[in-house]
Scaffold this active site. Sequence first.
Site, PDB file in Angstrom:
ATOM      1  N   ASP A  49      80.359  16.818  28.602  1.00  0.00           N
ATOM      2  CA  ASP A  49      80.705  15.645  27.784  1.00  0.00           C
ATOM      3  C   ASP A  49      81.636  16.058  26.641  1.00  0.00           C
ATOM      4  O   ASP A  49      81.278  16.903  25.824  1.00  0.00           O
ATOM      5  CB  ASP A  49      79.423  15.031  27.197  1.00  0.00           C
ATOM      6  CG  ASP A  49      79.728  13.757  26.439  1.00  0.00           C
ATOM      7  OD1 ASP A  49      79.962  12.730  27.093  1.00  0.00           O
ATOM      8  OD2 ASP A  49      79.771  13.802  25.187  1.00  0.00           O
ATOM      9  N   TYR A  54      86.371  15.085  19.341  1.00  0.00           N
ATOM     10  CA  TYR A  54      85.653  16.341  19.081  1.00  0.00           C
ATOM     11  C   TYR A  54      86.562  17.559  18.977  1.00  0.00           C
ATOM     12  O   TYR A  54      86.139  18.597  18.475  1.00  0.00           O
ATOM     13  CB  TYR A  54      84.632  16.658  20.193  1.00  0.00           C
ATOM     14  CG  TYR A  54      83.603  15.595  20.472  1.00  0.00           C
ATOM     15  CD1 TYR A  54      83.300  14.610  19.541  1.00  0.00           C
ATOM     16  CD2 TYR A  54      82.922  15.583  21.686  1.00  0.00           C
ATOM     17  CE1 TYR A  54      82.363  13.635  19.834  1.00  0.00           C
ATOM     18  CE2 TYR A  54      81.985  14.622  21.973  1.00  0.00           C
ATOM     19  CZ  TYR A  54      81.709  13.641  21.046  1.00  0.00           C
ATOM     20  OH  TYR A  54      80.783  12.685  21.344  1.00  0.00           O
ATOM     21  N   LYS A  83      86.305  10.320  25.963  1.00  0.00           N
ATOM     22  CA  LYS A  83      86.166   9.003  25.301  1.00  0.00           C
ATOM     23  C   LYS A  83      87.422   8.611  24.545  1.00  0.00           C
ATOM     24  O   LYS A  83      88.107   9.478  23.984  1.00  0.00           O
ATOM     25  CB  LYS A  83      84.978   9.048  24.323  1.00  0.00           C
ATOM     26  CG  LYS A  83      83.731   9.646  24.943  1.00  0.00           C
ATOM     27  CD  LYS A  83      82.529   9.659  24.033  1.00  0.00           C
ATOM     28  CE  LYS A  83      81.429  10.533  24.636  1.00  0.00           C
ATOM     29  NZ  LYS A  83      81.421  11.913  24.140  1.00  0.00           N
ATOM     30  N   HIS A 114      84.596   4.909  22.784  1.00  0.00           N
ATOM     31  CA  HIS A 114      83.671   5.729  21.983  1.00  0.00           C
ATOM     32  C   HIS A 114      82.783   4.882  21.060  1.00  0.00           C
ATOM     33  O   HIS A 114      81.581   5.100  20.964  1.00  0.00           O
ATOM     34  CB  HIS A 114      84.484   6.742  21.163  1.00  0.00           C
ATOM     35  CG  HIS A 114      83.718   7.962  20.769  1.00  0.00           C
ATOM     36  ND1 HIS A 114      84.302   9.185  20.625  1.00  0.00           N
ATOM     37  CD2 HIS A 114      82.407   8.153  20.496  1.00  0.00           C
ATOM     38  CE1 HIS A 114      83.392  10.076  20.274  1.00  0.00           C
ATOM     39  NE2 HIS A 114      82.228   9.472  20.182  1.00  0.00           N
TER      40      HIS A 114
HETATM   41  N1  LIG Z   1      79.043   8.890  22.095  1.00  0.00           N
HETATM   42  C1  LIG Z   1      78.837   9.269  20.858  1.00  0.00           C
HETATM   43  O1  LIG Z   1      79.098   8.536  19.894  1.00  0.00           O
HETATM   44  C2  LIG Z   1      78.234  10.610  20.610  1.00  0.00           C
HETATM   45  C3  LIG Z   1      77.765  10.929  19.329  1.00  0.00           C
HETATM   46  C4  LIG Z   1      77.212  12.181  19.130  1.00  0.00           C
HETATM   47  C5  LIG Z   1      77.136  13.082  20.187  1.00  0.00           C
HETATM   48  N2  LIG Z   1      77.630  12.765  21.416  1.00  0.00           N
HETATM   49  C6  LIG Z   1      77.583  13.718  22.566  1.00  0.00           C
HETATM   50  O2  LIG Z   1      76.233  14.091  22.776  1.00  0.00           O
HETATM   51  C7  LIG Z   1      76.101  15.499  22.607  1.00  0.00           C
HETATM   52  C8  LIG Z   1      74.741  15.830  22.023  1.00  0.00           C
HETATM   53  O3  LIG Z   1      74.578  15.275  20.730  1.00  0.00           O
HETATM   54  P1  LIG Z   1      74.519  16.201  19.428  1.00  0.00           P
HETATM   55  O4  LIG Z   1      75.353  17.407  19.657  1.00  0.00           O
HETATM   56  O5  LIG Z   1      74.812  15.348  18.265  1.00  0.00           O
HETATM   57  O6  LIG Z   1      72.975  16.550  19.314  1.00  0.00           O
HETATM   58  P2  LIG Z   1      71.848  17.358  20.133  1.00  0.00           P
HETATM   59  O7  LIG Z   1      72.348  17.797  21.442  1.00  0.00           O
HETATM   60  O8  LIG Z   1      70.645  16.514  20.031  1.00  0.00           O
HETATM   61  O9  LIG Z   1      71.614  18.612  19.204  1.00  0.00           O
HETATM   62  C9  LIG Z   1      72.558  19.648  19.064  1.00  0.00           C
HETATM   63  C10 LIG Z   1      71.996  20.650  18.059  1.00  0.00           C
HETATM   64  O10 LIG Z   1      70.776  21.190  18.585  1.00  0.00           O
HETATM   65  C11 LIG Z   1      70.846  22.613  18.657  1.00  0.00           C
HETATM   66  N3  LIG Z   1      70.119  22.989  19.864  1.00  0.00           N
HETATM   67  C12 LIG Z   1      70.527  22.901  21.151  1.00  0.00           C
HETATM   68  N4  LIG Z   1      69.564  23.303  22.002  1.00  0.00           N
HETATM   69  C13 LIG Z   1      68.507  23.661  21.228  1.00  0.00           C
HETATM   70  C14 LIG Z   1      67.224  24.155  21.527  1.00  0.00           C
HETATM   71  N5  LIG Z   1      66.831  24.388  22.779  1.00  0.00           N
HETATM   72  N6  LIG Z   1      66.381  24.418  20.492  1.00  0.00           N
HETATM   73  C15 LIG Z   1      66.780  24.189  19.200  1.00  0.00           C
HETATM   74  N7  LIG Z   1      68.006  23.716  18.858  1.00  0.00           N
HETATM   75  C16 LIG Z   1      68.859  23.453  19.870  1.00  0.00           C
HETATM   76  C17 LIG Z   1      72.339  22.922  18.688  1.00  0.00           C
HETATM   77  O11 LIG Z   1      72.616  24.181  18.129  1.00  0.00           O
HETATM   78  P3  LIG Z   1      73.242  25.435  18.972  1.00  0.00           P
HETATM   79  O12 LIG Z   1      74.596  25.042  19.468  1.00  0.00           O
HETATM   80  O13 LIG Z   1      73.303  26.501  17.936  1.00  0.00           O
HETATM   81  O14 LIG Z   1      72.271  25.739  20.064  1.00  0.00           O
HETATM   82  C18 LIG Z   1      72.908  21.820  17.803  1.00  0.00           C
HETATM   83  O15 LIG Z   1      72.772  22.155  16.439  1.00  0.00           O
HETATM   84  C19 LIG Z   1      77.281  15.872  21.709  1.00  0.00           C
HETATM   85  O16 LIG Z   1      77.554  17.257  21.694  1.00  0.00           O
HETATM   86  C20 LIG Z   1      78.362  15.009  22.296  1.00  0.00           C
HETATM   87  O17 LIG Z   1      78.874  15.570  23.493  1.00  0.00           O
HETATM   88  C21 LIG Z   1      78.162  11.523  21.645  1.00  0.00           C
END
Ligand SMILES: NC(=O)c1ccc[n+]([C@@H]2O[C@H](COP(=O)([O-])OP(=O)(O)OC[C@H]3O[C@@H](n4cnc5c(N)ncnc54)[C@H](OP(=O)(O)O)[C@@H]3O)[C@@H](O)[C@H]2O)c1
Length: 317
Positions: A49, A54, A83, A114
């Site tokens: 994704d 980003y 997106k 997005h």
């Molecule tokens: N459509 C939208 O508006 C939108 C908005 C936000 C995000 N997104 C997409 O969704 C994805 C995920 O959302 P997100 O990145 O905000 O949040 P997330 O995946 O819920 O959390 C990411 C965070 O969790 C840590 N992490 C990952 N695996 C872990 C584990 N097993 N144990 C503890 N910590 C862990 C990561 O650090 P490390 O990298 O250090 O492991 C990072 O700090 C994004 O990367 C993006 O592709 C879309």
Amino acid sequence: MAIVGRIAVLNTGARIPLIGLGTAAVNQNEKDIKVAVTAALQVGYKHFDTARLYGSEHALGKALNSAFQNRLVSREDVFVTTKLKNTEHDDPVAAIKDSLMNLQQEYVDLFLIHWPIKLRTEIPLTPIKEEDFLPLDIRSTWQGMEQCMEMGLTKAIGVSNFSSKKVEDLMKYAKIPPAVDQVEMHPHWQQKKLRDYCNKHNIHVSAWSPLGSPNTPWGSNRVIDNPLIQEIAQKHGKTRAQVMLRWGLEQGVSVLPKSYNAGRISENFQVFDWSLTPDDHDKISKLEQRKIQQGEQFVNSTTSPYKTVEELWDGEI
Ligand SMILES: NC(=O)c1ccc[n+]([C@@H]2O[C@H](COP(=O)([O-])OP(=O)(O)OC[C@H]3O[C@@H](n4cnc5c(N)ncnc54)[C@H](OP(=O)(O)O)[C@@H]3O)[C@@H](O)[C@H]2O)c1
């Protein structure tokens, strides 16, 4: 909508792998992304994704192309989402062509609007100025998205951060219905209403922030640190992240955990050969519901189409 093992079938007939690697990070660095994508492919991820916002498209494309060349995986076996930026609603075709150039790919598998927001300029993580909001015409944006699909630049189109009301409005005029709504979803923001609507209309839901985005400027540690999640993890001999991801999968959505750490990338994929109990589900369903990213940056009383956060989410908050 069919959930078959590790994939779901979209309303286009395409298969979407249920775990996708997220790539939103504060500091994007080509080397980190390459290591992450390679580690992810090695443990079995097939879904990636990204978004124009980003800054990860170029490095992701490069890492994928190098994996294709090394025969680690083939293009047909991976699912790539990108997106449309909030500043590009006027011309989705030009935007996706730029994305494809960044990604060095001929097509993406999924192209999403997005946010239901149109802006003149946007810099990630900086406040949006009043003069940057433009009048929104989702209908004309959607026609541009449909054109992207008709031109073969994407295999499917969808939306992100749309309430069920906004999806319902879109369905009234869409020639091609959205295949996916990608939204914030985790045990503290379960999206029951939206999921019920999407299930009924064969629209797949993808969960962003499935771990609550711990240790990021936009997220919170309160989901991963919830004592109930910890208790369930201990009971199953799993990690808290695994419990949250498994919970998402058992709700019938795909989950997009972001990690650039090989160990956590692997940990986040070990969620297919065990399950939560009905009692776990019952307890998680009673957790307090509080959205982390309310979208306050997209709300103002003068120039935004949304005067309040409630208006942005059509009361579904
Ligand atoms: N459509 C939208 O508006 C939108 C908005 C936000 C995000 N997104 C997409 O969704 C994805 C995920 O959302 P997100 O990145 O905000 O949040 P997330 O995946 O819920 O959390 C990411 C965070 O969790 C840590 N992490 C990952 N695996 C872990 C584990 N097993 N144990 C503890 N910590 C862990 C990561 O650090 P490390 O990298 O250090 O492991 C990072 O700090 C994004 O990367 C993006 O592709 C879309």
